[in-house]
Design a protein around this motif. Structure first.
Motif, PDB file in Angstrom:
ATOM      1  N   ARG A  25       0.847  -1.207   0.000  1.00  0.00           N
ATOM      2  CA  ARG A  25       0.000   0.000   0.000  1.00  0.00           C
ATOM      3  C   ARG A  25       0.881   1.256   0.000  1.00  0.00           C
ATOM      4  O   ARG A  25       0.563   2.241  -0.661  1.00  0.00           O
ATOM      5  N   ILE A  26       1.991   1.204   0.744  1.00  0.00           N
ATOM      6  CA  ILE A  26       2.883   2.378   0.776  1.00  0.00           C
ATOM      7  C   ILE A  26       3.458   2.615  -0.630  1.00  0.00           C
ATOM      8  O   ILE A  26       3.498   3.742  -1.119  1.00  0.00           O
ATOM      9  N   ASP A  27       3.849   1.515  -1.294  1.00  0.00           N
ATOM     10  CA  ASP A  27       4.397   1.657  -2.653  1.00  0.00           C
ATOM     11  C   ASP A  27       3.361   2.253  -3.596  1.00  0.00           C
ATOM     12  O   ASP A  27       3.675   3.104  -4.428  1.00  0.00           O
ATOM     13  N   LEU A  28       2.118   1.792  -3.444  1.00  0.00           N
ATOM     14  CA  LEU A  28       1.053   2.299  -4.320  1.00  0.00           C
ATOM     15  C   LEU A  28       0.825   3.797  -4.066  1.00  0.00           C
ATOM     16  O   LEU A  28       0.728   4.594  -5.009  1.00  0.00           O
ATOM     17  N   ALA A  29       0.779   4.180  -2.783  1.00  0.00           N
ATOM     18  CA  ALA A  29       0.568   5.595  -2.443  1.00  0.00           C
ATOM     19  C   ALA A  29       1.723   6.443  -2.980  1.00  0.00           C
ATOM     20  O   ALA A  29       1.524   7.540  -3.498  1.00  0.00           O
ATOM     21  N   ARG A  30       2.936   5.895  -2.880  1.00  0.00           N
ATOM     22  CA  ARG A  30       4.132   6.620  -3.326  1.00  0.00           C
ATOM     23  C   ARG A  30       4.100   6.823  -4.839  1.00  0.00           C
ATOM     24  O   ARG A  30       4.401   7.898  -5.350  1.00  0.00           O
ATOM     25  N   GLU A  31       3.696   5.763  -5.543  1.00  0.00           N
ATOM     26  CA  GLU A  31       3.643   5.840  -7.001  1.00  0.00           C
ATOM     27  C   GLU A  31       2.558   6.832  -7.437  1.00  0.00           C
ATOM     28  O   GLU A  31       2.777   7.658  -8.337  1.00  0.00           O
ATOM     29  N   ALA A  32       1.398   6.771  -6.775  1.00  0.00           N
ATOM     30  CA  ALA A  32       0.289   7.685  -7.123  1.00  0.00           C
ATOM     31  C   ALA A  32       0.736   9.132  -6.899  1.00  0.00           C
ATOM     32  O   ALA A  32       0.513  10.005  -7.740  1.00  0.00           O
ATOM     33  N   ASP A  33       1.404   9.377  -5.774  1.00  0.00           N
ATOM     34  CA  ASP A  33       1.892  10.722  -5.446  1.00  0.00           C
ATOM     35  C   ASP A  33       2.891  11.202  -6.506  1.00  0.00           C
ATOM     36  O   ASP A  33       2.853  12.359  -6.939  1.00  0.00           O
ATOM     37  N   ALA A  34       3.771  10.282  -6.950  1.00  0.00           N
ATOM     38  CA  ALA A  34       4.787  10.656  -7.942  1.00  0.00           C
ATOM     39  C   ALA A  34       4.130  11.022  -9.272  1.00  0.00           C
ATOM     40  O   ALA A  34       4.519  11.995  -9.921  1.00  0.00           O
ATOM     41  N   ILE A  35       3.113  10.247  -9.650  1.00  0.00           N
ATOM     42  CA  ILE A  35       2.406  10.527 -10.921  1.00  0.00           C
ATOM     43  C   ILE A  35       1.773  11.919 -10.861  1.00  0.00           C
ATOM     44  O   ILE A  35       1.915  12.741 -11.770  1.00  0.00           O
ATOM     45  N   VAL A  36       1.074  12.193  -9.754  1.00  0.00           N
ATOM     46  CA  VAL A  36       0.378  13.478  -9.612  1.00  0.00           C
ATOM     47  C   VAL A  36       1.384  14.631  -9.689  1.00  0.00           C
ATOM     48  O   VAL A  36       1.179  15.605 -10.420  1.00  0.00           O
ATOM     49  N   ASN A  37       2.487  14.511  -8.948  1.00  0.00           N
ATOM     50  CA  ASN A  37       3.458  15.606  -8.910  1.00  0.00           C
ATOM     51  C   ASN A  37       4.149  15.816 -10.251  1.00  0.00           C
ATOM     52  O   ASN A  37       4.424  16.954 -10.634  1.00  0.00           O
ATOM     53  N   LYS A  38       4.417  14.705 -10.947  1.00  0.00           N
ATOM     54  CA  LYS A  38       5.083  14.828 -12.251  1.00  0.00           C
ATOM     55  C   LYS A  38       4.188  15.617 -13.218  1.00  0.00           C
ATOM     56  O   LYS A  38       4.651  16.542 -13.898  1.00  0.00           O
ATOM     57  N   ILE A  39       2.913  15.260 -13.244  1.00  0.00           N
ATOM     58  CA  ILE A  39       2.002  15.958 -14.174  1.00  0.00           C
ATOM     59  C   ILE A  39       1.810  17.415 -13.728  1.00  0.00           C
ATOM     60  O   ILE A  39       1.750  18.333 -14.540  1.00  0.00           O
TER      61      ILE A  39
END
Ligand code: XMP
Length: 627
Positions: A529-543
């Motif tokens: 779950r932490i990995d998923l949250a981290r990946e989602a956060d990275a996607i949002v910030n990149k865009i």
């Protein structure tokens, strides 16, 4: 130096009032009313008195109060929210116990009083403007000598002014057919049910300017002066010892670190960044690089994620998570001190705590606890009692911290980073399990009847702040094609004010069709779950960065919650972009459709993500973070 007294009745914004007054160049001192032994004497040297809001009801036994004799001092008084109710109650008016309450935006209308007469409090303020409300109880009758000077749709006495009866007699005696001219014969006591101190009250600053004009206080306060006073305070507190500072890479700890270095010299401040495994993608390396670039040399990074994740393995309660993270931080720090052969007696602990961290952890006498910030856990409180913690920014707000950062010449990239909470992703992944409220059907039906929008109550809960108290309640998800954010803001404000079981409203971004039922399951803080949250956060910030929107948003938490359609068992990603000045109040950020569509598309491709929601609630009633 002229100064204003702010009597703190425990409101979330009591300290913000002092911040606003300081920003207008006048020193403001916060006083706890219960600590005043002889209020009339102790308040004599102040130019004016402000009574803050507070979480209690003036009608409750034991609610904080102040000797009504202070109203006879003939000094200008401004009562805000609880402060207004207290002065009305003390001077013979009537306050009614809360039925529902009013939280968030409202339209303030100045009262028409004939012959163009306007209250001095509202000089140069238009007839209608936006004001921010957060209250349960309300005033229903004014004391003698008072009149209404503004209303809102839901609150007749949104602002009042008056004089105490003793002064009225003076006015009559001196009148001799002429209008009174001296200051105290004009209204000296003012009250607002709304909060002029929050950035979202359109003319709040002007109201304070007008109040300061009424008090005739002279300007003499600046950030440079703060630096001078704080540097000498740090030197005195630390003496010959050194400071061991926990650095997170966020604005506060970087500015705190720089200020300690300025006061004590580079050799006497040592920075430690602890990677607790709940950081953003590549955060530790990036922060290390940017701090080194900014000239912080005495800095070490250690990876202790194993420790933190093991301690959090079975913890699901948000408050408990914060406590555990705070405790492990201390343990790891002690271990590091030992490993580095530092003698704990020669070292103090430095923290970049800012004021909202303290107030939301119920850090003042009358305040209600909203949440325990990780740097306010009991172990740290005990160290603070023993004077073993240095917190150079503890009296400031984020906007002031950024200003101090600029004065200390820190790079813009560091100063303008979005804030990231100490417990990191740990408080952005909802755990445990929560039932939907019994009134779910009624809530959903009423939303549909009023707004013709399908709403679904979600089976999770998050934290909120309503009327200066903490709430822990459910979100409602809306399913609509509309992206008219002003309208949706209205729907959200109405919904939260109407149903006490609800403190947030989110908009479903991946579908306009509501599922028949939303479910949840018992979840923990697992690595996946932490990995998923981290990946989602990275996607949002990149865009966000690629679309040049990063600086248009003040903060952007990305939250994970186990919410899914019948038996699918996936996760929901909740986007929480907000705009704010100092984190005490916030508006949800209005982001372009193209951004929301792109983010939704990318997030829906992540394994395990079933829904993407956008949080469209302001603060209050919802907090910025979900836990
Ligand atoms: P809320 O959620 O209370 O957040 O509206 C206000 C601001 O505080 C940050 N925050 C924290 N920062 N330790 C921190 O260092 C914490 O435990 C913590 N909790 C909330 C939050 O991100 C927002 O900027």
């Amino acid at each position: 130096m002229d100064k204003i007294a702010v009597l703190d009745f425990g409101g979330q914004y009591a300290h913000l009032i002092a911040n606003r007054i300081r920003r207008l160049g006048v020193l403001a001192e916060i006083l706890i009313p219960q600590d005043l032994v002889d209020p009339t004497t102790e308040l004599k040297n102040f130019r004016g008195i402000i009574l803050s809001g507070g979480p209690q009801s003036v009608l409750e036994k034991g609610a904080p109060t102040v000797d009504p004799a202070i109203f006879e001092l003939k000094k200008p008084v401004l009562g805000i929210c609880y402060g207004l109710q207290l002065l009305v109650h003390s001077l013979g008016g009537k306050v009614k116990k809360a039925g529902g309450g009013e939280f968030g935006k409202s339209t303030l209308r100045l009262a028409s009083r004939g012959q163009g007469r306007k209250s001095k409090l509202f000089t140069e303020i238009p007839k209608t403007s936006t004001a921010w409300m957060s209250h349960g109880d309300e005033v229903i009758a004014l004391p003698d000598g008072f009149e209404k000077i503004a209303s809102t749709e839901n609150c007749e006495f949104a602002a009042i002014e008056g004089i105490v009866s003793g002064e009225q007699r003076v006015v009559k005696k001196n009148k001799k057919g002429k209008l009174p001219t001296t200051n105290y014969q004009l209204p000296t006591i003012f009250g607002t049910q709304f909060h002029p101190e929050v950035a979202h009250t359109e003319f709040g600053e002007k109201i304070f300017k007008n109040f300061l004009k009424i008090t005739a206080a002279k300007k003499s306060w600046t950030i440079d002066q703060f630096l001078k006073i704080e540097i000498s305070r740090i030197k005195k507190q630390v003496g010959k010892r050194k400071v061991f500072m926990l650095v997170s890479g966020g604005v506060d700890s970087a500015v705190g670190f720089a200020l300690l270095e300025r006061a004590l010299g580079k050799k006497n401040v040592f920075g430690l960044m602890i990677d607790h495994g709940l950081l953003r993608k590549n955060e530790a390396e990036e922060v290390h690089k940017s701090l080194k670039k900014a000239g912080f040399e005495n800095l070490k990074i250690i990876n202790e994620s194993g420790h933190f994740l093991a301690a959090l393995k079975n913890i699901t309660d948000p408050e408990e998570k914060r406590r555990v993270i705070g405790r492990v931080f201390l343990k790891v720090q002690r271990k590091a001190l030992k490993r580095l052969r530092f003698n704990p007696r020669e070292w103090l602990l430095g923290q970049g705590t800012i004021y909202p961290d303290t107030i939301e952890s119920a850090g003042t006498a009358n305040a209600d606890k909203i949440k325990t910030h990780h740097n306010r856990v009991p172990e740290i409180e005990a160290m603070i009692e023993k004077n073993l913690v240095v917190e150079p920014l503890a009296q400031l707000y984020k906007d002031e911290v950024r200003e101090v950062g600029k004065k200390l010449k820190l790079p813009k990239s560091l100063i303008n980073r979005h804030p990231f909470p100490g417990p990191g992703l740990g408080v952005r992944i909802l755990c445990g399990e929560s039932e939907k409220p019994k009134t779910t059907n009624k809530i959903e039906t009423e939303i549909h009847r009023k707004w013709k929008i399908k709403g679904k109550v979600l089976p999770v809960r998050s934290v909120g702040v309503q009327g200066d108290s903490r709430s822990y309640a459910h979100p409602v998800a809306l399913f609509t094609t509309s992206r008219d954010f002003e309208k949706l803001d209205e729907v959200a404000t109405w919904t939260v004010n109407k149903f006490s079981e609800i403190n947030r409203v989110v908009l479903c971004l991946n579908s306009v069709k509501a599922p028949r039922i939303f479910q949840t399951r018992f979840t923990k803080l697992t690595c996946s779950r932490i990995d998923l949250a981290r990946e989602a956060d990275a996607i949002v910030n990149k865009i966000l960065i690629s679309k040049k929107l990063y600086s248009k948003v003040w903060q952007f938490p990305v939250v994970l919650a186990s919410v899914f359609e019948f038996e699918k068992e996936g996760e929901a990603v909740i986007l929480r972009p907000i705009n704010s000045e100092e984190a005490m109040t916030a508006n949800f950020a209005r982001l372009p459709k193209s951004f929301l569509n792109e983010v939704t598309k990318k997030l829906m491709k992540l394994d395990g993500v079933e829904n993407v929601f956008l949080d469209i609630t302001n603060k209050p009633p919802a907090t910025i973070e979900w836990e």
